[in-house]
Write a protein that holds these residues in place. Structure first.
Motif, PDB file in Angstrom:
ATOM      1  N   VAL A  63      14.760 -31.522 -23.180  1.00  0.00           N
ATOM      2  CA  VAL A  63      15.496 -30.475 -22.494  1.00  0.00           C
ATOM      3  C   VAL A  63      14.725 -30.016 -21.263  1.00  0.00           C
ATOM      4  O   VAL A  63      13.506 -29.862 -21.323  1.00  0.00           O
ATOM      5  CB  VAL A  63      15.717 -29.257 -23.440  1.00  0.00           C
ATOM      6  CG1 VAL A  63      16.398 -28.115 -22.709  1.00  0.00           C
ATOM      7  CG2 VAL A  63      16.497 -29.652 -24.672  1.00  0.00           C
ATOM      8  N   ALA A  64      15.442 -29.792 -20.177  1.00  0.00           N
ATOM      9  CA  ALA A  64      14.885 -29.097 -19.020  1.00  0.00           C
ATOM     10  C   ALA A  64      15.383 -27.661 -19.102  1.00  0.00           C
ATOM     11  O   ALA A  64      16.590 -27.405 -19.029  1.00  0.00           O
ATOM     12  CB  ALA A  64      15.335 -29.749 -17.724  1.00  0.00           C
ATOM     13  N   ASN A  65      14.470 -26.721 -19.300  1.00  0.00           N
ATOM     14  CA  ASN A  65      14.830 -25.306 -19.335  1.00  0.00           C
ATOM     15  C   ASN A  65      14.991 -24.817 -17.897  1.00  0.00           C
ATOM     16  O   ASN A  65      14.210 -25.184 -17.020  1.00  0.00           O
ATOM     17  CB  ASN A  65      13.743 -24.503 -20.052  1.00  0.00           C
ATOM     18  CG  ASN A  65      13.595 -24.953 -21.484  1.00  0.00           C
ATOM     19  OD1 ASN A  65      14.542 -24.952 -22.248  1.00  0.00           O
ATOM     20  ND2 ASN A  65      12.397 -25.369 -21.861  1.00  0.00           N
ATOM     21  N   THR A  66      15.998 -23.993 -17.682  1.00  0.00           N
ATOM     22  CA  THR A  66      16.303 -23.566 -16.317  1.00  0.00           C
ATOM     23  C   THR A  66      16.540 -22.068 -16.227  1.00  0.00           C
ATOM     24  O   THR A  66      16.829 -21.403 -17.230  1.00  0.00           O
ATOM     25  CB  THR A  66      17.566 -24.280 -15.789  1.00  0.00           C
ATOM     26  OG1 THR A  66      18.681 -23.938 -16.623  1.00  0.00           O
ATOM     27  CG2 THR A  66      17.390 -25.780 -15.752  1.00  0.00           C
ATOM     28  N   THR A  67      16.426 -21.569 -15.018  1.00  0.00           N
ATOM     29  CA  THR A  67      16.835 -20.217 -14.674  1.00  0.00           C
ATOM     30  C   THR A  67      17.898 -20.360 -13.600  1.00  0.00           C
ATOM     31  O   THR A  67      17.723 -21.112 -12.649  1.00  0.00           O
ATOM     32  CB  THR A  67      15.645 -19.406 -14.119  1.00  0.00           C
ATOM     33  OG1 THR A  67      14.643 -19.314 -15.117  1.00  0.00           O
ATOM     34  CG2 THR A  67      16.067 -18.015 -13.693  1.00  0.00           C
ATOM     35  N   ASP A  68      19.006 -19.661 -13.785  1.00  0.00           N
ATOM     36  CA  ASP A  68      20.087 -19.709 -12.806  1.00  0.00           C
ATOM     37  C   ASP A  68      19.945 -18.547 -11.818  1.00  0.00           C
ATOM     38  O   ASP A  68      19.571 -17.431 -12.195  1.00  0.00           O
ATOM     39  CB  ASP A  68      21.451 -19.620 -13.486  1.00  0.00           C
ATOM     40  CG  ASP A  68      21.796 -20.880 -14.259  1.00  0.00           C
ATOM     41  OD1 ASP A  68      21.129 -21.909 -14.056  1.00  0.00           O
ATOM     42  OD2 ASP A  68      22.726 -20.828 -15.074  1.00  0.00           O
ATOM     43  N   ARG A  69      20.248 -18.860 -10.555  1.00  0.00           N
ATOM     44  CA  ARG A  69      20.273 -17.847  -9.501  1.00  0.00           C
ATOM     45  C   ARG A  69      21.586 -18.012  -8.753  1.00  0.00           C
ATOM     46  O   ARG A  69      22.104 -19.118  -8.663  1.00  0.00           O
ATOM     47  CB  ARG A  69      19.138 -18.032  -8.508  1.00  0.00           C
ATOM     48  CG  ARG A  69      17.811 -18.310  -9.125  1.00  0.00           C
ATOM     49  CD  ARG A  69      16.793 -18.562  -8.046  1.00  0.00           C
ATOM     50  NE  ARG A  69      16.880 -19.960  -7.628  1.00  0.00           N
ATOM     51  CZ  ARG A  69      15.994 -20.547  -6.860  1.00  0.00           C
ATOM     52  NH1 ARG A  69      14.987 -19.877  -6.386  1.00  0.00           N
ATOM     53  NH2 ARG A  69      16.107 -21.796  -6.533  1.00  0.00           N
ATOM     54  N   ASN A  70      22.096 -16.940  -8.216  1.00  0.00           N
ATOM     55  CA  ASN A  70      23.297 -17.012  -7.386  1.00  0.00           C
ATOM     56  C   ASN A  70      22.905 -16.773  -5.941  1.00  0.00           C
ATOM     57  O   ASN A  70      22.158 -15.836  -5.632  1.00  0.00           O
ATOM     58  CB  ASN A  70      24.333 -15.964  -7.819  1.00  0.00           C
ATOM     59  CG  ASN A  70      24.943 -16.333  -9.143  1.00  0.00           C
ATOM     60  OD1 ASN A  70      25.388 -17.447  -9.323  1.00  0.00           O
ATOM     61  ND2 ASN A  70      24.936 -15.409 -10.089  1.00  0.00           N
ATOM     62  N   ARG A  71      23.406 -17.641  -5.060  1.00  0.00           N
ATOM     63  CA  ARG A  71      23.138 -17.510  -3.631  1.00  0.00           C
ATOM     64  C   ARG A  71      24.454 -17.521  -2.867  1.00  0.00           C
ATOM     65  O   ARG A  71      25.307 -18.370  -3.108  1.00  0.00           O
ATOM     66  CB  ARG A  71      22.237 -18.657  -3.134  1.00  0.00           C
ATOM     67  CG  ARG A  71      20.857 -18.633  -3.720  1.00  0.00           C
ATOM     68  CD  ARG A  71      20.091 -17.402  -3.206  1.00  0.00           C
ATOM     69  NE  ARG A  71      18.740 -17.372  -3.732  1.00  0.00           N
ATOM     70  CZ  ARG A  71      18.293 -16.441  -4.573  1.00  0.00           C
ATOM     71  NH1 ARG A  71      19.086 -15.482  -4.983  1.00  0.00           N
ATOM     72  NH2 ARG A  71      17.045 -16.463  -4.984  1.00  0.00           N
ATOM     73  N   ARG A  72      24.579 -16.544  -1.954  1.00  0.00           N
ATOM     74  CA  ARG A  72      25.783 -16.436  -1.131  1.00  0.00           C
ATOM     75  C   ARG A  72      25.557 -17.125   0.213  1.00  0.00           C
ATOM     76  O   ARG A  72      24.445 -17.179   0.712  1.00  0.00           O
ATOM     77  CB  ARG A  72      26.138 -14.970  -0.897  1.00  0.00           C
ATOM     78  CG  ARG A  72      26.512 -14.252  -2.165  1.00  0.00           C
ATOM     79  CD  ARG A  72      26.864 -12.794  -1.849  1.00  0.00           C
ATOM     80  NE  ARG A  72      27.110 -12.055  -3.057  1.00  0.00           N
ATOM     81  CZ  ARG A  72      28.278 -12.014  -3.695  1.00  0.00           C
ATOM     82  NH1 ARG A  72      29.309 -12.661  -3.192  1.00  0.00           N
ATOM     83  NH2 ARG A  72      28.430 -11.319  -4.789  1.00  0.00           N
ATOM     84  N   ASP A  73      26.656 -17.603   0.774  1.00  0.00           N
ATOM     85  CA  ASP A  73      26.647 -18.177   2.118  1.00  0.00           C
ATOM     86  C   ASP A  73      26.472 -17.029   3.110  1.00  0.00           C
ATOM     87  O   ASP A  73      27.263 -16.084   3.115  1.00  0.00           O
ATOM     88  CB  ASP A  73      27.970 -18.918   2.348  1.00  0.00           C
ATOM     89  CG  ASP A  73      28.035 -19.626   3.677  1.00  0.00           C
ATOM     90  OD1 ASP A  73      27.328 -19.213   4.626  1.00  0.00           O
ATOM     91  OD2 ASP A  73      28.802 -20.595   3.784  1.00  0.00           O
ATOM     92  N   CYS A  74      25.433 -17.096   3.927  1.00  0.00           N
ATOM     93  CA  CYS A  74      25.151 -16.013   4.873  1.00  0.00           C
ATOM     94  C   CYS A  74      26.296 -15.797   5.866  1.00  0.00           C
ATOM     95  O   CYS A  74      26.505 -14.680   6.352  1.00  0.00           O
ATOM     96  CB  CYS A  74      23.857 -16.303   5.631  1.00  0.00           C
ATOM     97  SG  CYS A  74      22.403 -16.258   4.554  1.00  0.00           S
ATOM     98  N   ALA A  75      27.033 -16.868   6.164  1.00  0.00           N
ATOM     99  CA  ALA A  75      28.154 -16.746   7.103  1.00  0.00           C
ATOM    100  C   ALA A  75      29.400 -16.196   6.423  1.00  0.00           C
ATOM    101  O   ALA A  75      30.344 -15.784   7.100  1.00  0.00           O
ATOM    102  CB  ALA A  75      28.458 -18.104   7.734  1.00  0.00           C
ATOM    103  N   SER A  82      20.180 -23.810  -9.705  1.00  0.00           N
ATOM    104  CA  SER A  82      19.473 -24.001 -10.968  1.00  0.00           C
ATOM    105  C   SER A  82      18.021 -24.374 -10.683  1.00  0.00           C
ATOM    106  O   SER A  82      17.751 -25.332  -9.950  1.00  0.00           O
ATOM    107  CB  SER A  82      20.151 -25.111 -11.773  1.00  0.00           C
ATOM    108  OG  SER A  82      19.476 -25.334 -12.970  1.00  0.00           O
ATOM    109  N   LYS A  83      17.096 -23.623 -11.250  1.00  0.00           N
ATOM    110  CA  LYS A  83      15.672 -23.864 -11.055  1.00  0.00           C
ATOM    111  C   LYS A  83      15.061 -24.270 -12.401  1.00  0.00           C
ATOM    112  O   LYS A  83      15.156 -23.534 -13.384  1.00  0.00           O
ATOM    113  CB  LYS A  83      14.982 -22.602 -10.536  1.00  0.00           C
ATOM    114  CG  LYS A  83      13.491 -22.752 -10.339  1.00  0.00           C
ATOM    115  CD  LYS A  83      12.888 -21.445  -9.834  1.00  0.00           C
ATOM    116  CE  LYS A  83      11.400 -21.597  -9.653  1.00  0.00           C
ATOM    117  NZ  LYS A  83      10.798 -20.327  -9.244  1.00  0.00           N
TER     118      LYS A  83
END
Length: 148
Positions: free
Chosen positions: A37-49, A59-60
């Motif tokens: 398994v690859a354990n991950t942390t999810d992040r949300n990123r918005r489009d600056c435009a 996913s990190k």
């Protein structure tokens, strides 16, 4: 037509801690599952435009782990060994084999590393088959070595 060269069975072996270390198969454990398994942390990123639009998931990977579950029968001689090993990190090997018409099979490769025995379960059925199950959790990196 091409077909995969896949293993037919596996043996879980535990090291004795000596130097050089000697590994012995855990008798009765006949079915093995290996879960990487690859354990991950999810992040949300918005489009600056487009700051008003929903973000996208990024996913990190934070770590990797291997969990091994072995099932089968529990050899009476292993009950004390399981009690002693429960919660203890030891060196283990999981050898993958292919049926080749011999008593031992053909070794295809070996996973090896330090693992913590996190469970040693027994199911005792008075009207059917009794069984056992062990679970190993990786404690650090592991290796895969293909057989020559």
């Amino acid at each position: 037509m091409s077909v995969p060269n896949e293993s037919d069975f596996a043996l879980i072996k535990v090291g004795n801690g000596a130097s050089p270390e000697v590994f012995a198969a855990i008798c009765g454990i006949e079915n093995v599952s290996i879960n990487r398994v690859a354990n991950t942390t999810d992040r949300n990123r918005r489009d600056c435009a487009k700051p008003g639009a929903p973000g996208v998931r990024r996913s990190k990977t934070t770590s990797k782990q291997m969990d091994i579950t072995g099932t089968g029968g529990v050899d009476k001689a292993d009950i004390d060994a399981f009690d002693d090993a429960l919660g203890v990190v030891k060196n283990y090997k999981v050898e993958l084999y292919k049926y080749d018409g011999t008593d031992t099979g053909a070794l295809m490769g070996t996973f090896a590393g330090a693992f913590n025995l996190t469970s040693a379960n027994m199911s005792l059925d008075a009207n059917g088959d009794s069984s056992g199950e062990i679970t190993l959790a990786s404690d650090g990196a592991w290796t895969w070595t293909a057989a020559a």
